[in-house]
Design an enzyme around this catalytic site. Structure first.
Site, mmCIF file in Angstrom:
data_model
loop_
_atom_site.group_PDB
_atom_site.id
_atom_site.type_symbol
_atom_site.label_atom_id
_atom_site.label_comp_id
_atom_site.label_asym_id
_atom_site.label_seq_id
_atom_site.Cartn_x
_atom_site.Cartn_y
_atom_site.Cartn_z
ATOM 1 N NE ARG A 56 -3.847 -0.113 1.949
ATOM 2 C CZ ARG A 56 -5.018 -0.368 2.528
ATOM 3 N NH1 ARG A 56 -5.391 0.310 3.608
ATOM 4 N NH2 ARG A 56 -5.822 -1.286 2.040
ATOM 5 C CE LYS A 80 -7.879 -10.839 1.740
ATOM 6 N NZ LYS A 80 -7.721 -9.635 0.900
ATOM 7 C CE LYS A 92 -2.250 -5.438 2.057
ATOM 8 N NZ LYS A 92 -3.140 -6.245 1.216
ATOM 9 C CB SER A 158 -6.101 -9.975 -9.336
ATOM 10 O OG SER A 158 -5.926 -8.780 -8.585
ATOM 11 C CB THR A 162 -11.144 -9.179 -6.290
ATOM 12 O OG1 THR A 162 -9.734 -9.356 -6.344
ATOM 13 C CG2 THR A 162 -11.526 -8.681 -4.910
ATOM 14 C CB ALA A 249 -14.317 2.421 -1.599
ATOM 15 C CG ASN A 272 -8.220 -5.632 1.981
ATOM 16 O OD1 ASN A 272 -8.614 -6.783 2.010
ATOM 17 N ND2 ASN A 272 -7.380 -5.204 1.045
#
Length: 360
Positions: A56, A80, A92, A158, A162, A249, A272
């Protein structure tokens, strides 16, 4: 100028909001003065395999906010990946900065060198603020990533997978509430990006009445055109009444108050970290609002990346794997109903069982 990689000691037991650093296997601070990179990589659990999760790029108000975000996100990736049946753990990364003004090839390459320095303990992908073109640059410095452009050997977008995962999870949950499932139900999709747009098309085909909300007019127009005008668009869901709320979002939007204001009996989306705090799981359950945990419903993207790029599976195999998110959803909802516990808690028990089996 200096380049530093600082690993927080494993015994570092301080709280960051509702997260604890010592509940993660490794938290790495990355700093490169030459490029201006400031990043944090968090590896939560590698019982089932290397930490696997996106990067991110975001302008955080404080470094503490960035640390809290990466800790929550990496823990979510453990859940997940475990629930998706993937041979990966949770990891992450966050790069601190405004991607619109601070993202440079130099920063991305420096980040790639830090990922490479971890020796495969963490496998990166894209997330908010990064894309496949960025990963092509990161990939100049490391092979421990997925999601590059097809020209660079990646598996492509992807987003559709999703969306498919969210759709099959939503349909499975809806069938426990209404005999006709999603047909004729009003679904409010919040976010008209790749996932929200693809989800809207699937819902239209299923016979749902779809409202897509996004503050960006161009995004709303794209979804409307892609569905032949079959969806209604708006800048916000605030004044709408829906049966199903689908946050697609940014996270932290799912609360009892929000769901009640919308009239939603079911919450299932692609965003998420949908709950502002874990306490909201029990609050939703007590209010009779069915929430499909985000780390169950939105696993289609990570399945896409892992199956295509790491496990060598075919398109049909990937689609079938994503389709099994419906089975996982049913298993969690059944356990939740039989045990009288919130859906998030039920999902966490299943994660714990799969991690225990992995240790065994």
């Amino acid at each position: 100028m200096s380049t530093t990689l600082t690993i927080l000691p494993a015994h570092e037991a301080f709280d960051i909001g509702d997260e604890r650093v010592d509940q993660h296997e490794k938290v790495v601070y990355c700093r490169d003065d030459a490029s201006g990179l400031r990043a944090i990589i968090a590896i939560h659990d590698t019982t089932l395999g290397p930490g696997f999760g996106g990067t991110r790029f975001k302008a955080y108000d404080t470094e503490r906010d960035a640390l809290h975000d990466v800790l929550r996100l990496s823990r979510g990736m453990t859940s997940k990946n475990a629930l998706a049946g993937l041979p990966f753990g949770g990891g992450k990364a966050v790069i601190i900065g405004d991607p619109a003004t601070q993202k440079t090839p130099e920063i991305l390459r420096a980040y790639g060198r830090f990922v490479e320095a971890l020796g495969g303990l963490y496998v990166s992908a894209a997330d908010y603020g990064t894309n496949s073109d960025d990963l092509d640059i990161v990939g100049e410095e490391t092979s421990h990533l997925t999601g590059r452009t097809p020209a660079a050997g990646g598996s492509g977008d992807s987003g559709p997978h999703t969306a498919l995962g969210v759709f099959v999870a939503m349909r499975a949950a809806a069938e426990t509430l209404w005999p006709e499932g999603l047909k004729g139900r009003t679904v409010g999709v919040e976010g008209a990006g790749k996932v929200g747009g693809s989800l809207a098309r699937l819902l239209v085909d299923e016979g749902a009445d779809v409202i897509v909300a996004d503050p960006v007019e161009a995004a709303r127009r794209r979804v409307s055109e892609a569905t032949g005008g079959a969806v209604r668009t708006t800048s916000s869901l605030d004044e709408e009444h829906v049966d199903v709320y689908a946050p697609c979002a940014l996270g932290a939007t799912v609360t009892v108050e929000r769901a009640r204001a919308l009239g939603a009996r079911l919450v299932c989306g692609g965003a998420n970290n949908q709950l502002p705090t874990q306490d909201e799981d029990a609050a939703l359950h007590a209010a009779g609002i069915l929430w499909v945990p985000d780390y169950v419903a939105n696993a289609g993207g990570v399945i896409h990346l892992a199956d295509f790029e790491r496990l060598g599976r075919t398109s049909d195999e990937v689609a079938a794997h994503v389709g099994r998110i419906a089975d996982t959803t049913r298993e969690i909802l059944t356990h939740s109903a039989e045990a009288g516990m919130p859906t998030g808690a039920a999902a966490d028990e299943l994660v714990a069982a799969r991690l225990a089996a992995g240790r065994g």
